[in-house]
Motif scaffolding. Structure first.
Motif, PDB file in Angstrom:
ATOM      1  N   UNK A  89       0.965  -1.209   0.162  1.00  0.00           N
ATOM      2  CA  UNK A  89       0.056   0.079   0.029  1.00  0.00           C
ATOM      3  C   UNK A  89       0.816   1.340   0.133  1.00  0.00           C
ATOM      4  N   UNK A  90       2.000   1.331   0.861  1.00  0.00           N
ATOM      5  CA  UNK A  90       2.782   2.561   1.006  1.00  0.00           C
ATOM      6  C   UNK A  90       3.443   2.721  -0.570  1.00  0.00           C
ATOM      7  N   UNK A  91       3.790   1.588  -1.299  1.00  0.00           N
ATOM      8  CA  UNK A  91       4.290   1.648  -2.632  1.00  0.00           C
ATOM      9  C   UNK A  91       3.357   1.919  -3.579  1.00  0.00           C
ATOM     10  N   UNK A  92       2.276   1.948  -3.134  1.00  0.00           N
ATOM     11  CA  UNK A  92       0.923   2.009  -4.285  1.00  0.00           C
ATOM     12  C   UNK A  92       0.721   0.990  -5.140  1.00  0.00           C
ATOM     13  N   UNK A  93       1.145  -0.131  -4.502  1.00  0.00           N
ATOM     14  CA  UNK A  93       0.650  -1.576  -5.393  1.00  0.00           C
ATOM     15  C   UNK A  93      -0.452  -2.250  -4.753  1.00  0.00           C
ATOM     16  N   UNK A  94      -0.977  -3.520  -5.647  1.00  0.00           N
ATOM     17  CA  UNK A  94      -2.147  -4.140  -4.949  1.00  0.00           C
ATOM     18  C   UNK A  94      -1.693  -4.652  -3.709  1.00  0.00           C
ATOM     19  N   UNK A  95      -2.769  -5.009  -2.889  1.00  0.00           N
ATOM     20  CA  UNK A  95      -2.420  -5.392  -1.442  1.00  0.00           C
ATOM     21  C   UNK A  95      -1.930  -6.843  -1.513  1.00  0.00           C
ATOM     22  N   UNK A  96      -2.380  -7.540  -2.434  1.00  0.00           N
ATOM     23  CA  UNK A  96      -1.458  -9.012  -2.538  1.00  0.00           C
ATOM     24  C   UNK A  96      -0.280  -9.056  -3.699  1.00  0.00           C
ATOM     25  N   UNK A  97       0.300  -7.861  -3.922  1.00  0.00           N
ATOM     26  CA  UNK A  97       1.505  -7.796  -4.655  1.00  0.00           C
ATOM     27  C   UNK A  97       2.427  -8.877  -4.366  1.00  0.00           C
ATOM     28  N   UNK A  98       2.674  -8.899  -2.840  1.00  0.00           N
ATOM     29  CA  UNK A  98       3.866  -9.538  -2.534  1.00  0.00           C
ATOM     30  C   UNK A  98       3.561 -10.923  -1.880  1.00  0.00           C
ATOM     31  N   UNK A  99       2.242 -11.380  -2.226  1.00  0.00           N
ATOM     32  CA  UNK A  99       1.816 -12.568  -1.470  1.00  0.00           C
ATOM     33  C   UNK A  99       2.362 -13.749  -2.191  1.00  0.00           C
ATOM     34  N   UNK A 100       2.616 -13.914  -3.446  1.00  0.00           N
ATOM     35  CA  UNK A 100       3.341 -14.830  -4.225  1.00  0.00           C
ATOM     36  C   UNK A 100       4.728 -15.149  -3.732  1.00  0.00           C
ATOM     37  N   UNK A 101       5.540 -14.090  -3.425  1.00  0.00           N
ATOM     38  CA  UNK A 101       6.755 -14.059  -3.023  1.00  0.00           C
ATOM     39  C   UNK A 101       6.835 -14.443  -1.549  1.00  0.00           C
ATOM     40  N   UNK A 102       6.091 -14.169  -0.822  1.00  0.00           N
ATOM     41  CA  UNK A 102       5.842 -14.599   0.718  1.00  0.00           C
ATOM     42  C   UNK A 102       5.436 -15.933   0.794  1.00  0.00           C
ATOM     43  N   UNK A 103       4.612 -16.342  -0.061  1.00  0.00           N
ATOM     44  CA  UNK A 103       4.380 -17.778  -0.094  1.00  0.00           C
ATOM     45  C   UNK A 103       5.544 -18.779  -0.340  1.00  0.00           C
ATOM     46  N   UNK A 104       6.568 -18.161  -0.816  1.00  0.00           N
ATOM     47  CA  UNK A 104       7.842 -19.101  -0.972  1.00  0.00           C
ATOM     48  C   UNK A 104       8.128 -19.702   0.352  1.00  0.00           C
ATOM     49  N   UNK A 105       8.067 -18.825   1.312  1.00  0.00           N
ATOM     50  CA  UNK A 105       7.864 -19.384   2.797  1.00  0.00           C
ATOM     51  C   UNK A 105       9.528 -19.993   2.976  1.00  0.00           C
ATOM     52  N   UNK A 106      10.477 -19.594   2.419  1.00  0.00           N
ATOM     53  CA  UNK A 106      11.978 -19.955   2.574  1.00  0.00           C
ATOM     54  C   UNK A 106      12.801 -18.759   2.237  1.00  0.00           C
TER      55      UNK A 106
END
Length: 418
Positions: A89-106
């Motif tokens: 949100x701070x960067x003006x991107x969609x809320x789920x923009x980083x979800x795929x990256x976080x889901x790497x989970x490692x």
């Protein structure tokens, strides 16, 4: 607790008979405690996996069977997603923009993902820089000067036939001469754009050369003045260049005096003719056209293949003294007088290609060895140059053609041949 520890504790807690133990059975209140101590000591010596019941909010221990297992537990994973949403949100991107990256989970997978994206960004940046380069005036101006130097090279065997394709092959082989980055040569789309730029520039430059030569004929300019008007400032002009330019001027005079092929039937009917394309026509077909043919286009001499007879003109080809006249070395009428070819008014450069083919073939026919063939070719261009000096006088006695010393221009002169 390992299976071995559990097994030992179980055996220590079992009551033993006197026959099994070999001693009388006695009541031992501390036996259980002894067994427990034994089990505890055994437990301290064993390596047991982490407990399946963890305290909430704590990171579980690393799996000993997989030392790279640093994945997050469910609570940390959720907290990281909340942080990712706030950052997006701070960067003006969609809320789920980083979800795929976080889901790497490692962290290891995340690092590899970051590196891959950095490489892609670098490629995109390089591509964008190449696109800007192809549109820059500095690059296009430098490229145009190099292409003009190629067109004025004294050893060209053709000016239209397969010229663009051979120039592109020469650019790929000598990309530094033309200021073309090696990365651009690997990009299919950008190479297609560069090919189009080169083709259009060559067409424009051929037209400009013809126009300037025609103007020099009207102004009666000497060869030195004409050469300076044609050559770019970065080019050294030699005697061989003067000889080739003299040949082009003589060819224009001859071409302008020749009957042209026109569609007389269309004029008789009074129908408007098709628009005449601007000079020169790109890559005209090289087929012989007789006076009875009713098709437009360039013509080619009906001469044999010259691939086995490469002839070049060196720096001394246009010497003002020495050498025999072309009348003794080359037929003054390469094409049969009984069947002269007809060219459209816009096919001057095709006419030049056909004339050069006839010249080379005649030299190869008259000369028994390669050295004789080279001498015949030099003598032909020498006479053309001498005739030009007589017809267009005014060249200062102190004005002399340069000897080409620039490395890249030497490469153009010696290698741009086919």
């Amino acid at each position: 607790m390992s299976l071995l520890s559990q097994f030992k504790l179980h055996n220590a807690a079992r009551p033993q008979t006197s026959e099994q133990a070999g001693v009388p059975t006695q009541s031992n209140p501390s036996g259980a405690s002894s067994g427990t101590d034994s089990g505890s000591a055994s437990g301290r010596r064993s390596l047991s996996p982490p407990s399946l019941t963890q305290r909430r909010g704590t990171r579980r221990d690393r799996d000993e069977d997989n030392p790279l297992d640093y994945s997050l537990d469910m609570r940390e994973h959720k907290r990281l997603k909340v942080y990712g949403m706030e950052l997006s949100r701070e960067q003006g991107a969609p809320d789920d923009a980083l979800n795929e990256f976080i889901d790497l989970n490692s962290p290891f997978y995340m690092l590899v993902n970051l590196k891959a994206n950095l490489l892609r960004l670098q490629d995109d940046k390089s591509h964008n820089e190449l696109v800007v380069l192809l549109d820059s005036k500095k690059f296009l101006g430098s490229l145009r000067d190099r292409l003009l130097t190629c067109l004025l090279s004294p050893n060209l065997t053709a000016y239209v036939t397969d010229f663009s394709a051979n120039v592109m092959a020469f650019i790929k082989k000598n990309s530094t001469i033309f200021g073309v980055p090696s990365a651009l040569l690997q990009d299919h789309d950008l190479m297609k754009k560069l090919t189009q730029i080169v083709s259009e520039d060559l067409t424009d430059l051929r037209g400009a050369i013809k126009t300037k030569i025609q103007a020099s004929i009207k102004k009666h300019e000497n060869i030195g003045t004409l050469a300076r008007r044609l050559a770019p400032s970065t080019m050294e002009v030699s005697l061989a260049h003067w000889a080739r330019i003299s040949f082009l001027r003589s060819a224009i005079i001859q071409f302008d005096s020749m009957p042209k092929k026109i569609n007389s039937l269309r004029k008789k009917r009074g129908t408007p003719s098709e628009p005449v394309p601007s000079e020169p026509a790109p890559e005209v077909s090289t087929s012989v056209v007789s006076p009875d043919d009713n098709v437009d286009g360039g013509t080619a001499a009906a001469a044999g293949d010259t691939a086995g007879c490469p002839l070049t003109v060196d720096e001394t080809a246009a010497g003002l003294s020495g050498g025999t006249h072309a009348s003794s070395a080359l037929s003054s009428q390469p094409m049969p007088a009984s069947q002269p070819p007809l060219y459209p008014p816009t096919a001057f450069w095709t006419y030049v290609d056909d004339l050069l083919t006839d010249i080379r073939n005649d030299c190869c026919t008259r000369g028994e060895i390669h050295a004789e063939q080279e001498d015949l070719l030099k003598n032909f261009f020498t006479e053309i140059f001498q005739n030009d000096l007589k017809e267009f006088p005014g060249l200062s006695a102190t004005e002399k053609g340069d000897k080409v010393t620039v490395d890249w221009q030497v490469v153009v002169r010696d290698q741009l041949m086919w």
